[in-house]
Scaffold this motif. Structure first.
Motif, PDB file in Angstrom:
ATOM      1  N   GLN A 138       0.846  -1.189   0.000  1.00  0.00           N
ATOM      2  CA  GLN A 138       0.000   0.000   0.000  1.00  0.00           C
ATOM      3  C   GLN A 138       0.884   1.243   0.000  1.00  0.00           C
ATOM      4  O   GLN A 138       2.087   1.181   0.280  1.00  0.00           O
ATOM      5  CB  GLN A 138      -0.901   0.040   1.240  1.00  0.00           C
ATOM      6  CG  GLN A 138      -1.995  -1.004   1.268  1.00  0.00           C
ATOM      7  CD  GLN A 138      -2.835  -0.893   2.527  1.00  0.00           C
ATOM      8  OE1 GLN A 138      -2.731  -1.725   3.424  1.00  0.00           O
ATOM      9  NE2 GLN A 138      -3.676   0.135   2.606  1.00  0.00           N
ATOM     10  N   GLU A 139       0.266   2.371  -0.281  1.00  0.00           N
ATOM     11  CA  GLU A 139       0.982   3.634  -0.259  1.00  0.00           C
ATOM     12  C   GLU A 139       1.129   4.148   1.162  1.00  0.00           C
ATOM     13  O   GLU A 139       0.167   4.149   1.935  1.00  0.00           O
ATOM     14  CB  GLU A 139       0.234   4.679  -1.097  1.00  0.00           C
ATOM     15  CG  GLU A 139       0.201   4.370  -2.578  1.00  0.00           C
ATOM     16  CD  GLU A 139      -0.693   5.311  -3.351  1.00  0.00           C
ATOM     17  OE1 GLU A 139      -0.547   5.365  -4.592  1.00  0.00           O
ATOM     18  OE2 GLU A 139      -1.528   5.983  -2.726  1.00  0.00           O
ATOM     19  N   GLY A 140       2.335   4.590   1.503  1.00  0.00           N
ATOM     20  CA  GLY A 140       2.550   5.369   2.711  1.00  0.00           C
ATOM     21  C   GLY A 140       2.674   6.830   2.337  1.00  0.00           C
ATOM     22  O   GLY A 140       2.731   7.192   1.158  1.00  0.00           O
ATOM     23  N   LEU A 141       2.723   7.697   3.340  1.00  0.00           N
ATOM     24  CA  LEU A 141       2.840   9.137   3.092  1.00  0.00           C
ATOM     25  C   LEU A 141       4.196   9.615   3.598  1.00  0.00           C
ATOM     26  O   LEU A 141       4.439   9.659   4.808  1.00  0.00           O
ATOM     27  CB  LEU A 141       1.710   9.899   3.771  1.00  0.00           C
ATOM     28  CG  LEU A 141       1.734  11.421   3.618  1.00  0.00           C
ATOM     29  CD1 LEU A 141       1.700  11.811   2.135  1.00  0.00           C
ATOM     30  CD2 LEU A 141       0.574  12.057   4.374  1.00  0.00           C
ATOM     31  N   PHE A 142       5.087   9.950   2.663  1.00  0.00           N
ATOM     32  CA  PHE A 142       6.434  10.436   2.953  1.00  0.00           C
ATOM     33  C   PHE A 142       6.443  11.940   2.747  1.00  0.00           C
ATOM     34  O   PHE A 142       6.100  12.427   1.662  1.00  0.00           O
ATOM     35  CB  PHE A 142       7.427   9.754   2.009  1.00  0.00           C
ATOM     36  CG  PHE A 142       8.843  10.246   2.115  1.00  0.00           C
ATOM     37  CD1 PHE A 142       9.678   9.817   3.129  1.00  0.00           C
ATOM     38  CD2 PHE A 142       9.348  11.135   1.171  1.00  0.00           C
ATOM     39  CE1 PHE A 142      10.989  10.256   3.215  1.00  0.00           C
ATOM     40  CE2 PHE A 142      10.652  11.584   1.241  1.00  0.00           C
ATOM     41  CZ  PHE A 142      11.476  11.147   2.271  1.00  0.00           C
ATOM     42  N   VAL A 143       6.817  12.672   3.774  1.00  0.00           N
ATOM     43  CA  VAL A 143       6.823  14.130   3.714  1.00  0.00           C
ATOM     44  C   VAL A 143       8.214  14.612   4.096  1.00  0.00           C
ATOM     45  O   VAL A 143       8.741  14.248   5.151  1.00  0.00           O
ATOM     46  CB  VAL A 143       5.764  14.736   4.645  1.00  0.00           C
ATOM     47  CG1 VAL A 143       5.803  16.263   4.576  1.00  0.00           C
ATOM     48  CG2 VAL A 143       4.375  14.232   4.274  1.00  0.00           C
ATOM     49  N   LEU A 144       8.805  15.434   3.240  1.00  0.00           N
ATOM     50  CA  LEU A 144      10.177  15.886   3.453  1.00  0.00           C
ATOM     51  C   LEU A 144      10.273  17.384   3.185  1.00  0.00           C
ATOM     52  O   LEU A 144       9.909  17.859   2.099  1.00  0.00           O
ATOM     53  CB  LEU A 144      11.125  15.135   2.517  1.00  0.00           C
ATOM     54  CG  LEU A 144      12.626  15.323   2.739  1.00  0.00           C
ATOM     55  CD1 LEU A 144      13.040  14.823   4.117  1.00  0.00           C
ATOM     56  CD2 LEU A 144      13.431  14.610   1.660  1.00  0.00           C
ATOM     57  N   ASP A 145      10.762  18.142   4.189  1.00  0.00           N
ATOM     58  CA  ASP A 145      11.077  19.552   3.994  1.00  0.00           C
ATOM     59  C   ASP A 145      12.383  19.646   3.205  1.00  0.00           C
ATOM     60  O   ASP A 145      13.412  19.103   3.618  1.00  0.00           O
ATOM     61  CB  ASP A 145      11.223  20.244   5.348  1.00  0.00           C
ATOM     62  CG  ASP A 145       9.901  20.298   6.099  1.00  0.00           C
ATOM     63  OD1 ASP A 145       8.981  20.964   5.615  1.00  0.00           O
ATOM     64  OD2 ASP A 145       9.793  19.657   7.167  1.00  0.00           O
ATOM     65  N   LEU A 146      12.355  20.343   2.092  1.00  0.00           N
ATOM     66  CA  LEU A 146      13.466  20.305   1.141  1.00  0.00           C
ATOM     67  C   LEU A 146      14.521  21.382   1.369  1.00  0.00           C
ATOM     68  O   LEU A 146      15.618  21.285   0.817  1.00  0.00           O
ATOM     69  CB  LEU A 146      12.922  20.425  -0.284  1.00  0.00           C
ATOM     70  CG  LEU A 146      11.931  19.325  -0.699  1.00  0.00           C
ATOM     71  CD1 LEU A 146      11.369  19.610  -2.080  1.00  0.00           C
ATOM     72  CD2 LEU A 146      12.582  17.949  -0.657  1.00  0.00           C
TER      73      LEU A 146
END
Length: 476
Positions: A326-334
């Motif tokens: 399944q899809e996870g949610l990856f969040v990254l401040d760039l």
């Protein structure tokens, strides 16, 4: 030719979280849902030869009997792609009803499971057609995978035998994605080898989809789902509503969906060096770099990406033959300076994403609707990442001269185009004979073909530069 199989039980149950997720994706992609068919080719081991077609059919029958997902079809009264007939139970099938009393029940006080929406229908026995052909097994694989499955009427496995002089040399399997994901298919292949070599598979079968659905509807399952939902709810409040908006003035290609693939030994060597020196996985290195490049293309300071996660961290899922990914949610401040700083932040962010992937899609749909309503605009990243490799091989030994020489061998191709896709930006990572394969399948209404090519070549350049500019000395 056909194979007969007889398993231990029949029944109906809700879709598992993984089945529900892939079914929603299939519905949004139809009529191009053949995109999700995938297969495996097994060369018959030398110690199992000579193998007759009759013996191969017996082995395949035992394989389908062992793994219930391979004899589970889709039930339900709603119309959908590839559903030409009534659900099996309505057509006189042998499935017994599953009784449930969870937070999303089909009936009260343990009534039989019946719903207008899709659900699992497991059959105890049946017959599976088998194609028999001579020649190239990959050609037979392509032929078997060329059309979408009939999810209600067709078994979710297509099988073929390649013969030479009456002897089976290869067994070809094509899976419906409702029945298995890539790791589940590897379990099937392992058991097929054991059946050919030993005549049996030691130990009991792994947990089955009906059992998994029962647990997911239980109190314990709902608690796990609630933890994952908390991550989606929190991050959906701060990420860009979508990573790819419609570009102004760029004409879409015809058809609009295209795939570009780069095969790069230079990128492979660079990724492995960065991973070894920074004590990270190669997948995390690629996820961080892919996110940085999305930011460079879109101008967003935060990247929200949906990595496809295998969800085989639990004892009851590690060897299951079903679709768990399944899809996870990856969040990254760039905005973090050098790539090494971005990579340090990517590690914990990836772990949070992996935990969020084992979720109930109904919760995610609800949270997506709530976030969209609160923010006054549809919220969905439409940006996914799928690392299909099974091995992770960090290696700090390549030097800069070797890597830069390898750049001359990089190849870019356009292997696929179609009308529909459920996403706008899909990155797939594979191991190829010529190096690391990175495929970008995109909707050219949001990312035109020239931008797709620039993205892939820019990803390669970023990683090669990072390997020898940001990553200088091994940690420790």
């Amino acid at each position: 030719m056909e194979i007969r199989f007889a398993g231990g039980r029949a029944g109906t149950a809700p879709l598992t979280w993984g089945q529900r997720a892939i079914w929603d994706t299939i519905v949004r992609t139809a009529p191009d849902d053949r995109y999700f068919n995938f297969g495996r080719v097994l060369a018959v081991p030398g110690r199992a030869r000579p193998l007759t077609p009759a013996r191969a059919a017996e082995v395949l029958g035992a394989l389908v009997a062992r793994h219930e997902s391979l004899r589970t079809r889709l039930g339900g009264d709603e119309p959908g792609p590839g559903r030409s007939g009534p659900p099996p139970h309505a057509a006189g099938g042998s499935a017994e009803p599953y009784r449930t009393a969870g937070p999303h029940p089909a009936g009260e006080h343990g009534e039989p499971y019946r719903t207008a929406g899709p659900y699992q229908v497991l059959e105890a026995a049946g017959a599976l057609p088998v194609a028999v052909a001579a020649g190239d097994p990959d050609r037979l694989l392509d032929e078997l995978a060329a059309t979408a499955f009939d999810y209600a009427a067709e078994w979710p496995l297509r099988a073929g035998l390649v013969v030479d002089g009456g002897e089976v040399t290869h067994i070809v399997l094509v899976f419906c994605h409702l029945a298995a994901d890539g790791l589940g298919a590897e379990v099937v292949l392992r058991d097929l080898r054991l059946l050919l070599l030993r005549g049996s598979v030691p130990g009991p079968p792994p947990p089955q989809p009906l059992d998994l659905a029962r647990w997911q509807e239980s109190g314990a399952g709902r608690r796990v789902a609630g933890i994952a939902a908390g991550h989606w709810e929190q991050e959906y409040r701060r990420v860009p509503p979508t990573m790819f908006g419609r570009p102004a003035g760029d004409a879409a290609a015809d058809p609009p969906i295209w795939r570009a693939q780069i095969v790069s030994r230079a990128m492979d060597l660079a990724v492995r060096r960065i991973a070894a020196v920074q004590s990270a996985s190669t997948s995390t290195v690629l996820l961080a770099a892919a996110s940085a490049m999305v930011g460079a293309v879109t101008g967003h300071g935060v990247c929200a990406m949906l990595p496809i996660v295998g969800n085989r961290f639990r004892g009851d899922t590690v060897n299951a033959v079903t679709t768990l990914s399944q899809e996870g949610l990856f969040v990254l401040d760039l905005d973090r300076g050098p790539f090494t700083e971005l990579l340090r932040a990517a590690g914990p962010a990836a772990l949070r994403a992996y935990r969020s992937a084992y979720h109930d899609p109904r919760d995610r749909d609800r949270l997506t609707a709530e976030a969209s309503r609160e923010r006054g605009t549809p919220v969905h990243p439409y940006c996914c990442f799928n690392d299909l490799r099974f091995a992770d091989l960090p290696d700090a030994s390549p030097d800069e001269a070797e890597v830069r020489r390898a750049l001359a061998d990089t190849a870019l191709s356009w292997p696929l185009s179609q009308e529909r896709l459920n996403c706008r930006f899909c990155l797939h990572v594979t191991g190829e004979p010529g190096g690391l394969g990175v495929s970008l399948t995109a909707d050219t209404r949001f990312l035109p073909r020239p931008a797709m090519e620039r993205y892939l070549l820019g990803l390669e350049s970023l990683l090669v530069e990072a390997a020898f500019r940001d990553v200088l000395e091994p940690v420790g």
